[in-house]
Design a protein around this motif. Structure first.
Motif, PDB file in Angstrom:
ATOM      1  N   ASP A   1       0.831  -1.205   0.000  1.00  0.00           N
ATOM      2  CA  ASP A   1       0.000   0.000   0.000  1.00  0.00           C
ATOM      3  C   ASP A   1       0.865   1.255   0.000  1.00  0.00           C
ATOM      4  N   ALA A   2       1.962   1.225   0.760  1.00  0.00           N
ATOM      5  CA  ALA A   2       2.868   2.373   0.809  1.00  0.00           C
ATOM      6  C   ALA A   2       3.485   2.631  -0.562  1.00  0.00           C
ATOM      7  N   LEU A   3       3.937   1.565  -1.225  1.00  0.00           N
ATOM      8  CA  LEU A   3       4.542   1.723  -2.550  1.00  0.00           C
ATOM      9  C   LEU A   3       3.530   2.233  -3.571  1.00  0.00           C
ATOM     10  N   THR A   4       2.295   1.756  -3.483  1.00  0.00           N
ATOM     11  CA  THR A   4       1.248   2.251  -4.382  1.00  0.00           C
ATOM     12  C   THR A   4       1.055   3.746  -4.179  1.00  0.00           C
ATOM     13  N   TRP A   5       0.931   4.176  -2.936  1.00  0.00           N
ATOM     14  CA  TRP A   5       0.742   5.597  -2.636  1.00  0.00           C
ATOM     15  C   TRP A   5       1.944   6.423  -3.104  1.00  0.00           C
ATOM     16  N   LEU A   6       3.150   5.929  -2.856  1.00  0.00           N
ATOM     17  CA  LEU A   6       4.347   6.659  -3.293  1.00  0.00           C
ATOM     18  C   LEU A   6       4.385   6.781  -4.807  1.00  0.00           C
ATOM     19  N   GLY A   7       3.926   5.753  -5.512  1.00  0.00           N
ATOM     20  CA  GLY A   7       3.915   5.769  -6.971  1.00  0.00           C
ATOM     21  C   GLY A   7       2.907   6.725  -7.562  1.00  0.00           C
ATOM     22  N   GLN A   8       1.968   7.182  -6.739  1.00  0.00           N
ATOM     23  CA  GLN A   8       0.957   8.131  -7.197  1.00  0.00           C
ATOM     24  C   GLN A   8       1.436   9.573  -7.078  1.00  0.00           C
ATOM     25  N   ALA A   9       2.671   9.763  -6.651  1.00  0.00           N
ATOM     26  CA  ALA A   9       3.192  11.112  -6.443  1.00  0.00           C
ATOM     27  C   ALA A   9       3.190  11.894  -7.746  1.00  0.00           C
ATOM     28  N   ARG A  10       2.762  13.111  -7.643  1.00  0.00           N
ATOM     29  CA  ARG A  10       2.811  14.031  -8.779  1.00  0.00           C
ATOM     30  C   ARG A  10       4.031  14.921  -8.593  1.00  0.00           C
TER      31      ARG A  10
END
Length: 105
Positions: A93-102
């Motif tokens: 979940d953390a990696l998914t959220w980090l990958g959503q960074a703009r």
């Protein structure tokens, strides 16, 4: 970044960690995952260090217990943070959220 279980994090350790992160980023603004599972203590001085701007564009704090969440909430509840920060119990979940960074995050 990974903190060893049982670590008692003080300002000196926090400064060294931020210097390493900033050095690895080489001036770029990048997302950062911090594995803090089992961390024992976060000093007031360390909290102040982590409240300063760094090259991290967003930070995912990953823990494994309610105590880890309490330490993260303690860090996040003491004042403004320099970038978006969230706590997760799952690395995925953390990696998914980090990958959503703009780029603006």
């Amino acid at each position: 970044m990974t903190w060893s279980p049982g670590v008692r994090l003080d300002a000196e350790m926090a400064l060294a960690a931020l210097a390493a992160v900033n050095g690895l980023a080489n001036g770029a603004s990048l997302p950062l995952m911090v594995d803090m599972a089992g961390m024992a203590f976060l000093s007031n001085g360390a909290r102040q260090v982590f409240a300063a701007p760094s090259t991290a564009s967003r930070v995912a704090l990953v823990g494994a217990s309610p105590v880890d969440r309490m330490l993260a909430d303690y860090q996040l509840g003491t004042g403004p943070v320099p970038c978006p920060v969230r706590f997760f119990m799952s690395r995925d979940d953390a990696l998914t959220w980090l990958g959503q960074a703009r780029p603006s995050d």
